[in-house]
Design an enzyme around this catalytic site. Structure first.
Site, mmCIF file in Angstrom:
data_model
loop_
_atom_site.group_PDB
_atom_site.id
_atom_site.type_symbol
_atom_site.label_atom_id
_atom_site.label_comp_id
_atom_site.label_asym_id
_atom_site.label_seq_id
_atom_site.Cartn_x
_atom_site.Cartn_y
_atom_site.Cartn_z
ATOM 1 N N GLU A 73 0.871 -1.165 0.000
ATOM 2 C CA GLU A 73 0.000 0.000 0.000
ATOM 3 C C GLU A 73 0.916 1.225 0.000
ATOM 4 O O GLU A 73 1.810 1.328 0.842
ATOM 5 C CB GLU A 73 -0.863 -0.002 1.269
ATOM 6 C CG GLU A 73 -1.858 1.131 1.248
ATOM 7 C CD GLU A 73 -2.761 1.174 2.473
ATOM 8 O OE1 GLU A 73 -2.729 0.248 3.295
ATOM 9 O OE2 GLU A 73 -3.500 2.173 2.582
ATOM 10 N N ARG B 11 5.303 -12.785 9.646
ATOM 11 C CA ARG B 11 5.946 -11.526 9.314
ATOM 12 C C ARG B 11 7.276 -11.437 10.027
ATOM 13 O O ARG B 11 7.499 -12.094 11.051
ATOM 14 C CB ARG B 11 5.057 -10.349 9.659
ATOM 15 C CG ARG B 11 4.820 -10.145 11.146
ATOM 16 C CD ARG B 11 3.688 -9.175 11.421
ATOM 17 N NE ARG B 11 3.982 -7.836 10.978
ATOM 18 C CZ ARG B 11 3.301 -7.195 10.020
ATOM 19 N NH1 ARG B 11 2.316 -7.790 9.401
ATOM 20 N NH2 ARG B 11 3.607 -5.965 9.690
ATOM 21 N N LYS C 234 4.172 0.837 9.609
ATOM 22 C CA LYS C 234 4.334 2.083 8.865
ATOM 23 C C LYS C 234 3.768 3.271 9.635
ATOM 24 O O LYS C 234 4.291 4.367 9.559
ATOM 25 C CB LYS C 234 3.661 1.968 7.494
ATOM 26 C CG LYS C 234 4.556 1.274 6.485
ATOM 27 C CD LYS C 234 3.955 1.288 5.107
ATOM 28 C CE LYS C 234 2.993 0.149 4.926
ATOM 29 N NZ LYS C 234 2.542 -0.029 3.535
HETATM 30 P P1 ATP Z 1 2.609 -2.203 8.047
HETATM 31 O O1 ATP Z 1 1.870 -3.064 9.016
HETATM 32 O O2 ATP Z 1 4.042 -1.990 8.388
HETATM 33 O O3 ATP Z 1 1.927 -0.936 7.720
HETATM 34 P P2 ATP Z 1 1.462 -3.496 5.865
HETATM 35 O O4 ATP Z 1 1.300 -4.957 5.948
HETATM 36 O O5 ATP Z 1 0.268 -2.681 6.075
HETATM 37 O O6 ATP Z 1 2.681 -3.066 6.759
HETATM 38 P P3 ATP Z 1 1.623 -3.387 3.041
HETATM 39 O O7 ATP Z 1 2.070 -2.262 2.210
HETATM 40 O O8 ATP Z 1 0.182 -3.766 3.032
HETATM 41 O O9 ATP Z 1 2.095 -3.060 4.511
HETATM 42 O O10 ATP Z 1 2.508 -4.669 2.792
HETATM 43 C C1 ATP Z 1 2.888 -5.123 1.529
HETATM 44 C C2 ATP Z 1 3.315 -6.550 1.639
HETATM 45 O O11 ATP Z 1 4.417 -6.674 2.529
HETATM 46 C C3 ATP Z 1 2.207 -7.422 2.190
HETATM 47 O O12 ATP Z 1 2.139 -8.590 1.399
HETATM 48 C C4 ATP Z 1 2.632 -7.710 3.592
HETATM 49 O O13 ATP Z 1 2.183 -8.957 3.995
HETATM 50 C C5 ATP Z 1 4.146 -7.648 3.497
HETATM 51 N N1 ATP Z 1 4.725 -7.268 4.780
HETATM 52 C C6 ATP Z 1 4.471 -6.155 5.500
HETATM 53 N N2 ATP Z 1 5.142 -6.150 6.663
HETATM 54 C C7 ATP Z 1 5.857 -7.300 6.690
HETATM 55 C C8 ATP Z 1 6.753 -7.896 7.630
HETATM 56 N N3 ATP Z 1 7.057 -7.306 8.787
HETATM 57 N N4 ATP Z 1 7.305 -9.087 7.316
HETATM 58 C C9 ATP Z 1 7.015 -9.688 6.155
HETATM 59 N N5 ATP Z 1 6.188 -9.193 5.229
HETATM 60 C C10 ATP Z 1 5.600 -8.014 5.487
HETATM 61 MG MG MG Z 2 -1.436 -3.683 4.665
#
Ligand code: ATP
Ligand code: MG
Length: 557
Positions: free
Chosen positions: A34, A260, A270
């Site tokens: 995102e 994760r 984020k």
């Molecule tokens: P955050 O919780 O940090 O805001 P998010 O999951 O909302 O992260 P996205 O932009 O939706 O962020 O994530 C893009 C991809 O990266 C998704 O497939 C998510 O599963 C993966 N991802 C995000 N954080 C992690 C992590 N800590 N370890 C592994 N994969 C991750």
């Molecule tokens: Mg997300």
């Protein structure tokens, strides 16, 4: 072959099986960020996983921006994400945006209403979540749940046309208000948001929810394996339900969850990283203390070190916490092979060599990298005044102290033996200068008569060295897991007030023109790289990592 299979992780096993049984001929994965922030090391893990599968199975990987929530998304983030993915060394086969699918998603939503599988609910979001009650109690049906299809169709069209206020109504899927899985209790598919979108502008004022948009986007792109983090495991029945409604081919994406990445001494969401930036606890998303890809890059991390790290931690099915020491170990290993060695004195103490001619200078040959013969040699200048590291001298030294002490001899790396004859102090008793003599017969650091000099220290020539600002970084947080908090605490309570220390170092003149991004080892001190804050007046270096490896000791390696 059998042996190789055993070393496959669980995702690779699923894919191998899907290829062997002919479920898929070719795999397609996607990385779906995102664009509401910069990528962090957790995302890097996901990127390495998805693009790694493409490489292993000769498939494809799409980069898809999951841009369904215009209130937090910006073009700046889109650009930084593309830059980071490329920098990590990966190439996407297709670049897509979930917003490309808004028309299709809308049409499918209309279809669901027509089939009696979705309805417009005019209750508030609070009321809706209240009626979901809890997993062990039946939910309460909305009074709008069984309204005529025609009514929902009309209202949904009006929602799209902007005739209704934000929060006044939503579109919900009609699934099961008694499901033990709360996500199945008539989830929201669309909400009204009168916001400008970074790509579709003002065309839309209703936006699809993640759960609705994500699987359908996977389907449109022909994604075969949709890999996400564990918290989405409970969303999987919903992911499948939405696909059930549109899939006619039987070739549909399968959602697979993995744990994760969590790293010690940092936060990774984020939202929290954005807070650190907006409240100026750090200098920006690419502050070298941040766990972001851009921060790590600026800190001097290489793409290889991050990829090796991702490979090393593997994919797990259960949440765990990785020691940041492992990441540091990976960059140290990589830079040990790649970085040229130089001398830099971080805490300089002046040394005058009293028996060395005052107007003389000479040069020594120094190997640039003992790990890499092809790295060549350079000339290091020497004169009667040099700087050494303040803690390489000790006035009241114990027997075991093999560096410089009163009356003692030490080897200057590449140069001569010197002996400390005199200590000069200021009025407060602080040592300001040492007076030493050198042994002309020890040129190149060779003992002329077999006498032993145990210690070797680094130094720089005061007549040619240059001043540089050096930024020494420590962990951003004092607590191993800053997300593990007591009730009245916030993660900010655990910010390390000393995570940045700025000093002026003396570095050898061979580095005077080093370009931004140059990474070197300052012998005995660690790996450093030239920061983008450097200009013609001032060179700024970041310490990437020290030489001392705390991790392999902990891990018992
Ligand atoms: P955050 O919780 O940090 O805001 P998010 O999951 O909302 O992260 P996205 O932009 O939706 O962020 O994530 C893009 C991809 O990266 C998704 O497939 C998510 O599963 C993966 N991802 C995000 N954080 C992690 C992590 N800590 N370890 C592994 N994969 C991750
Ligand atoms: Mg997300």
């Amino acid at each position: 072959m059998e042996e190789k299979k055993e070393s496959l992780n669980f995702i690779e096993q699923i894919i191998t099986n899907d290829l062997e049984t002919g479920k898929h001929e070719k795999i397609i994965t996607r990385f779906p960020p995102e664009p509401n922030g910069y990528l962090h090391i957790g995302h890097a893990k996901s990127i390495c996983l998805n693009f790694g599968l493409k490489e292993t199975f000769k498939g494809k990987t799409n980069l898809r921006f999951d841009d369904t929530n215009p209130s937090k998304e910006e073009t700046e983030y889109v650009e930084s994400i593309m830059e980071d993915v490329k920098w990590l060394g990966f190439d996407w086969d297709n670049l897509y945006y979930a917003s490309d699918y808004f028309d299709q998603l809308y049409d499918w939503a209309v279809m669901l209403i027509e089939q009696g599988k979705a309805y417009v609910d005019e209750q508030s979001p609070d009321k809706i979540s209240e009626q979901r009650t809890n997993p062990t109690t039946n939910g309460i049906e909305s009074p709008f749940r069984n309204r005529p299809i025609e009514e929902s169709l009309k209202l949904f069209a009006e929602m799209k046309e902007g005739k209704h206020d934000e929060g006044s109504m939503v579109l919900r899927a009609k699934i099961d208000m008694n499901s033990p899985n709360m996500h199945m209790r008539d989830p929201i598919m669309y909400r009204i948001m009168k916001k400008h979108h970074h790509r579709t502008g003002d065309k839309w004022c209703i936006y699809p929810m993640y759960d609705y948009a994500h699987g359908q986007s996977d389907y449109i792109e022909g994604i075969t394996h949709s890999i996400c983090t564990l918290e989405f495991e409970v969303h999987r029945p919903l992911y499948d339900w939405f696909l059930d409604q549109i899939d006619t081919t039987g070739k549909r994406p399968r959602q697979i969850e993995f744990a994760r990445l969590n790293l010690t001494y940092t936060v990774m969401s984020k939202r929290k990283l954005l807070d650190l930036v907006t409240n100026k606890y750090v200098s920006g998303w690419d502050d070298p203390r941040m766990p972001t890809v851009s921060g790590l890059r600026r800190r001097g991390y290489t793409p290889e070190s991050i990829r090796n790290f991702a490979e090393r931690i593997g994919v797990a099915k259960r949440e765990n916490m990785i020691d940041v020491g492992l990441l540091e170990y990976m960059i140290r290993e990589d830079l040990n092979k790649k970085a040229n060695r130089y001398m830099g004195v971080l805490d300089p103490l002046k040394v005058v060599i009293t028996n060395y001619p005052e107007d003389k200078t000479e040069e020594f040959d120094a190997k640039n990298n003992p790990e890499d013969e092809t790295a060549g040699t350079r000339k290091v200048s020497f004169s009667n005044t040099i700087y050494i590291e303040r803690d390489d001298f000790m006035e009241d030294a114990p027997n075991k102290f093999f560096r410089l002490k009163p009356g003692g001899e030490v080897r200057l790396r590449y140069a001569y033996f010197i002996k400390c004859e005199n200590i000069i102090k200021d009025a407060d008793g602080n040592i300001t200068e040492l007076h030493c003599t050198y042994d002309p017969e020890s040129r190149g650091g060779q003992s002329p008569d077999g006498r032993k000099v145990k210690g070797t220290i680094h130094w720089v020539d005061s007549k040619t060295c240059v001043d540089a600002e050096v930024r020494l970084y420590d962990r951003l947080f004092l607590k191993e897991n800053p997300d593990d908090l007591d009730e009245n605490e916030t993660y900010l309570d655990y910010l390390n007030p000393d995570s940045l220390q700025i000093i002026t170092a003396k570095i050898e003149n061979n580095l005077a023109d080093a370009a931004v991004g140059t990474t070197v080892q300052f012998e005995r001190k660690g790996y450093f790289c030239v920061d983008k804050d450097s200009n013609s007046d001032k060179q700024v270096w970041n310490r990437t990592v020290g030489l001392k490896d705390s991790w392999s000791k902990i891990a018992g390696k």
